[in-house]
Motif scaffolding. Structure first.
Motif, mmCIF file in Angstrom:
data_model
loop_
_atom_site.group_PDB
_atom_site.id
_atom_site.type_symbol
_atom_site.label_atom_id
_atom_site.label_comp_id
_atom_site.label_asym_id
_atom_site.label_seq_id
_atom_site.Cartn_x
_atom_site.Cartn_y
_atom_site.Cartn_z
ATOM 1 N N ASP A 1 7.941 -3.193 22.025
ATOM 2 C CA ASP A 1 6.660 -2.520 22.282
ATOM 3 C C ASP A 1 6.527 -1.334 21.333
ATOM 4 O O ASP A 1 7.274 -0.367 21.425
ATOM 5 C CB ASP A 1 6.636 -2.040 23.744
ATOM 6 C CG ASP A 1 5.285 -1.439 24.122
ATOM 7 O OD1 ASP A 1 4.678 -0.746 23.279
ATOM 8 O OD2 ASP A 1 4.839 -1.666 25.259
ATOM 9 N N ILE B 1 4.513 1.115 21.037
ATOM 10 C CA ILE B 1 4.294 2.449 21.624
ATOM 11 C C ILE B 1 5.467 2.829 22.516
ATOM 12 O O ILE B 1 5.960 3.953 22.472
ATOM 13 C CB ILE B 1 2.970 2.485 22.424
ATOM 14 C CG1 ILE B 1 1.796 2.281 21.461
ATOM 15 C CG2 ILE B 1 2.823 3.818 23.160
ATOM 16 C CD1 ILE B 1 0.445 2.142 22.146
ATOM 17 N N GLY B 2 5.922 1.881 23.323
ATOM 18 C CA GLY B 2 6.984 2.163 24.290
ATOM 19 C C GLY B 2 8.358 2.331 23.664
ATOM 20 O O GLY B 2 9.265 2.904 24.265
ATOM 21 N N GLN C 1 10.174 -0.692 31.395
ATOM 22 C CA GLN C 1 10.306 -1.499 30.183
ATOM 23 C C GLN C 1 11.620 -2.282 30.165
ATOM 24 O O GLN C 1 11.674 -3.397 29.648
ATOM 25 C CB GLN C 1 10.230 -0.610 28.930
ATOM 26 C CG GLN C 1 8.882 0.093 28.779
ATOM 27 C CD GLN C 1 8.778 0.770 27.415
ATOM 28 O OE1 GLN C 1 8.398 0.133 26.435
ATOM 29 N NE2 GLN C 1 9.130 2.036 27.353
ATOM 30 N N GLN D 1 2.073 9.739 26.625
ATOM 31 C CA GLN D 1 1.428 8.643 25.895
ATOM 32 C C GLN D 1 1.960 7.292 26.385
ATOM 33 O O GLN D 1 1.186 6.358 26.609
ATOM 34 C CB GLN D 1 1.712 8.787 24.388
ATOM 35 C CG GLN D 1 1.015 7.709 23.554
ATOM 36 C CD GLN D 1 1.643 7.521 22.172
ATOM 37 O OE1 GLN D 1 2.783 7.907 21.919
ATOM 38 N NE2 GLN D 1 0.878 6.915 21.278
ATOM 39 N N VAL D 2 3.270 7.214 26.569
ATOM 40 C CA VAL D 2 3.855 5.937 27.001
ATOM 41 C C VAL D 2 3.471 5.641 28.455
ATOM 42 O O VAL D 2 3.209 4.489 28.811
ATOM 43 C CB VAL D 2 5.392 5.936 26.815
ATOM 44 C CG1 VAL D 2 5.978 4.588 27.230
ATOM 45 C CG2 VAL D 2 5.759 6.240 25.371
ATOM 46 N N HIS E 1 0.021 4.269 28.389
ATOM 47 C CA HIS E 1 0.097 2.935 27.795
ATOM 48 C C HIS E 1 0.617 1.913 28.824
ATOM 49 O O HIS E 1 0.068 0.822 28.966
ATOM 50 C CB HIS E 1 1.021 3.006 26.576
ATOM 51 C CG HIS E 1 1.465 1.685 26.047
ATOM 52 N ND1 HIS E 1 0.617 0.808 25.412
ATOM 53 C CD2 HIS E 1 2.696 1.087 26.059
ATOM 54 C CE1 HIS E 1 1.293 -0.278 25.053
ATOM 55 N NE2 HIS E 1 2.554 -0.128 25.440
ATOM 56 N N ARG F 1 -1.898 1.062 31.445
ATOM 57 C CA ARG F 1 -2.855 0.084 30.931
ATOM 58 C C ARG F 1 -2.263 -1.321 31.041
ATOM 59 O O ARG F 1 -2.938 -2.265 31.438
ATOM 60 C CB ARG F 1 -3.194 0.426 29.479
ATOM 61 C CG ARG F 1 -4.450 -0.279 28.969
ATOM 62 C CD ARG F 1 -4.763 0.079 27.510
ATOM 63 N NE ARG F 1 -4.908 1.515 27.300
ATOM 64 C CZ ARG F 1 -4.215 2.215 26.403
ATOM 65 N NH1 ARG F 1 -3.338 1.603 25.625
ATOM 66 N NH2 ARG F 1 -4.390 3.514 26.275
ATOM 67 N N GLU F 2 -0.974 -1.433 30.706
ATOM 68 C CA GLU F 2 -0.315 -2.739 30.799
ATOM 69 C C GLU F 2 -0.275 -3.243 32.245
ATOM 70 O O GLU F 2 -0.465 -4.425 32.500
ATOM 71 C CB GLU F 2 1.130 -2.652 30.263
ATOM 72 C CG GLU F 2 1.225 -2.323 28.785
ATOM 73 C CD GLU F 2 0.619 -3.404 27.899
ATOM 74 O OE1 GLU F 2 0.963 -4.583 28.086
ATOM 75 O OE2 GLU F 2 -0.226 -3.067 27.026
#
Lengths: 458, 214
Positions: free
Chosen positions: A295, A297-298, A340, A372-373, A376, A379-380
């Motif tokens: 990922d 971003i992650g 994650q 930020q993560v 994100h 959203r996922e």
């Protein structure tokens, strides 16, 4: 259980909140003091971040280089795709030595793989030697903090535990005396241990050197005195060169224990004749890390050097404690790492365990943009859940907010619709699906006249 | 096991599909804009080192070369240490009369546990953090010597004190290349595991005496 459900239970525990509030307040003040001492803190953070980015973007290259260096120095390298495989490797290695007891220094990665359970199932007794890990092990408890696993326990609780489990009659709750009791309890076990198991803070790709940062000396005992040393390391723990310690030796101690330097930093490079273990095994563990790496971003969550500053600065962690996260990695880093590593279906509530205040990002020594993560990952989560009413409502809101005409129309409608709800200038309860918003806060009604109307009148 | 290795490396390559093939590790920019050292006087470095060692509640003393032996003897007396293990290259000046000084001829862990302390030199010391670094050289011995006994008397020549962490790691890099183990020591063993309050003295030496020789 979701984070929200377990947090709700944890919040009822006033003793827990008192213990954690006290501890984190003290460490925050100390950390700010030692960080302020370094005029180049921001430059160090940037270097710490960039070095990790370099490693992660070329992780295959660095792992192969690291493996060759370790083997070149007489070490053995094993790879483990998941927790079960990591445990199997370690159990087999211990079995080959013929011992039924091992000394173990603190390792989050082995907490993650639940190595102790696997060892016990195979008739091997793991002895945790870090003071806090000993407290956890004796109390059949779970760690609640990455640096200080027993942060949820106060001195009186620890005293009772030691009296009961170590059979010590006469013991005060003075931390120095409690530490002394642990020393006496473990001393002989260290001196006669034949197998040690450790984690590691860093692996140096270029030289094959492993680093272990600690305070008590139990890590030195476990990695120096036994004949055989088994080190379990997550594959993301690499740094390119020895020189890079000039960065992390400054970032990590100040961020974690809030000291200029922690008492002991050990560095070993394979096997060294006449000093330390004669046999060295390194187990490299994936266990979901490659999912995180996939990922874009992650991925930055893998920068983490496990310092714990984010949890010490987090207003949510400070109130719920670590157990509410149901995760080896609690606090803000856990909220982005665990979903994650384990998948959103298993830990999908964790990205919501945050007020997005950003204190964790400011405190992070390797500049992981945790907010930020978090956003994100939320959203996922929403994407994976498909269309639910909340999602539909949010989309409708977005549609309204994106056009002036629609927005002003909505304001007028709201003004008309809110009068049965507003009492004394606040809305205390929204109806139906909206009630969640007002369950924990009042809402201000839409004012009688908007700024735009007022402007137009003039 | 090599199956696991291939699979993990394969997963990594799949995960990194966004990284262009032509990108080399060195292409990822690392700004090293932090401080590397200082142009302070030797006196300023020694003074800062001493102050920061003391912050860890270690005992630290500045000693003129001629009276090093006396300082060692005084420290041992203070802590009731009579039998001390001494690595072979520790200079004669640091071996006072009247103590039972034992060479390390492969002492067992139990034998090490029975001595009162250890006297060593050091590879380099850091003023900023009050840290001493051991690299296993002849005046420092193997790691167990400075771990098992309860008193560690460490002799730090003033010339070996550097200002910052980057200077110290640079000085240690040859030892790392030679695969020698490195130990950085900052104060006596300690823990913050109970209520995040620091307590000195857990599994490592409970007493650290640092003698800065000028």
């Amino acid at each position: 259980m979701t984070f929200q459900e377990s947090a709700h239970i944890a919040l009822q525990d006033t003793q827990l909140r008192h213990n954690i509030g006290n501890a984190t307040r003290a460490i925050r003040a100390k950390r700010n003091h030692v960080v302020a001492e370094l005029p180049d803190w921001q430059e160090l953070r940037e270097a710490g971040r960039a070095l990790k980015e370099r490693v992660l973007r070329h992780l295959d290259h660095y792992l192969v280089q690291f493996e060759q260096a370790v083997q070149g120095n007489g070490g053995h390298v094993h790879w483990a795709r998941d927790a079960a495989e990591a445990n199997r490797v370690v159990v087999e290695l211990v079995r080959a030595t013929g011992v039924d007891e091992v000394v173990k220094s603190k390792s989050l990665t082995t907490e993650e793989t639940r190595l102790n359970e696997a060892l016990e199932e195979n008739g091997i007794r793991p002895r945790e030697t870090d003071l806090a890990q000993l407290i956890i092990q004796l109390g059949r408890d779970k760690p609640s903090h990455v640096l200080v696993p027993a942060i949820h326990k106060n001195r009186a609780e620890i005293r009772e535990l030691f009296k009961r489990e170590l059979g010590i009659e006469d013991l005060s709750d003075d931390p120095a005396e409690l530490a002394e009791a642990a020393r006496r309890h473990l001393r002989d076990r260290f001196l006669h241990a034949r197998v040690g198991i450790s984690g590691g803070n860093f692996g140096v790709a270029e030289t094959g050197t492993i680093a272990l940062f600690e305070s008590e000396g139990n890590g030195r005992m476990c990695t120096t005195l036994p004949d055989t040393l088994i080190t379990v390391l997550g594959i993301e723990k690499l740094i390119p060169t020895w020189q890079d310690f000039e960065v992390y030796l400054q970032l990590l101690p100040r961020s974690s224990t809030a000291e200029r330097m922690n008492p002991y930093n050990s560095f070993w490079t394979g096997v060294h004749e006449g000093d330390g273990p004669r046999e060295f095994h390194l187990v490299l563990v994936d266990n979901g890390r490659t999912n995180v790496l996939a990922d874009e971003i992650g991925r930055q969550a893998l920068n983490c050097i496990r310092c714990s500053a984010c949890m010490n600065f987090c207003p949510v962690y400070e109130r719920t404690g670590g157990h509410a996260y149901n995760s080896v990695y609690p606090g803000p880093i856990g909220a982005i790492l665990t979903p994650q590593l384990e998948g959103l279906d298993r830990a999908g509530s964790l990205p919501y365990a945050s007020s997005l205040c950003g204190a964790c990002y400011d405190a992070c020594p390797v500049k992981i943009d945790i907010p930020q993560v978090l956003v994100h990952l939320r959203r996922e989560v929403v994407k994976s859940e498909g269309l639910d009413p909340e999602h539909a409502a949010m989309r409708a809101m977005a549609n309204v907010f994106s056009s002036r005409r629609r927005y002003e129309l909505a304001q007028r409608l709201a003004r008309a619709g809110q009068w049965p709800l507003a009492r004394h200038g606040v809305i205390q309860h929204l109806p139906g699906a909206l009630s969640g918003w007002t369950a924990t806060r009042d809402m201000l009604p839409v004012p009688k006249q908007s700024f735009r109307d007022w402007w137009r009148q003039r | 096991m090599s199956q696991a290795r291939e699979e993990i490396l394969g997963r990594i390559r799949t995960a990194l599909r966004d990284v262009p093939d032509h990108e080399a590790p060195g292409d990822v920019r690392v700004e090293r804009a932090y401080r590397r050292g200082s142009n302070e006087s030797a006196e300023a470095l020694v003074a800062r080192f001493v102050e920061r060692v003391a912050d860890y509640r270690a005992e630290v003393e500045r000693v003129p070369g001629a009276s090093l032996g006396e300082a060692v003897a005084r420290a041992c007396e203070r802590h009731g240490a009579r039998r001390l293990v001494v690595p072979e290259n520790v200079p004669a000046a640091a071996r006072p009369e009247g103590l039972d000084l034992i060479p390390d001829d492969g002492l067992t862990h139990a034998e090490l546990d029975a001595v009162d302390g250890v006297i060593t030199g050091c590879a380099v010391a850091i003023a900023d953090t009050g840290t001493i670094a051991l690299d296993g050289a002849g005046d420092q011995g193997r790691r167990a010597l400075t771990l098992v006994p309860d008193l560690h008397v460490c002799i730090v020549p003033g010339s070996r004190i550097v200002a910052s962490v980057p200077e110290a790691t640079a000085r240690l890099s040859d030892a790392v290349t030679a695969q020698r183990p490195i130990t950085l020591i900052s104060g006596p063993s300690a823990t913050s595991d109970i209520e995040l309050r620091r307590v000195e003295g857990v599994h490592g030496p409970r007493r650290l005496v640092v003698l800065v020789v000028e």
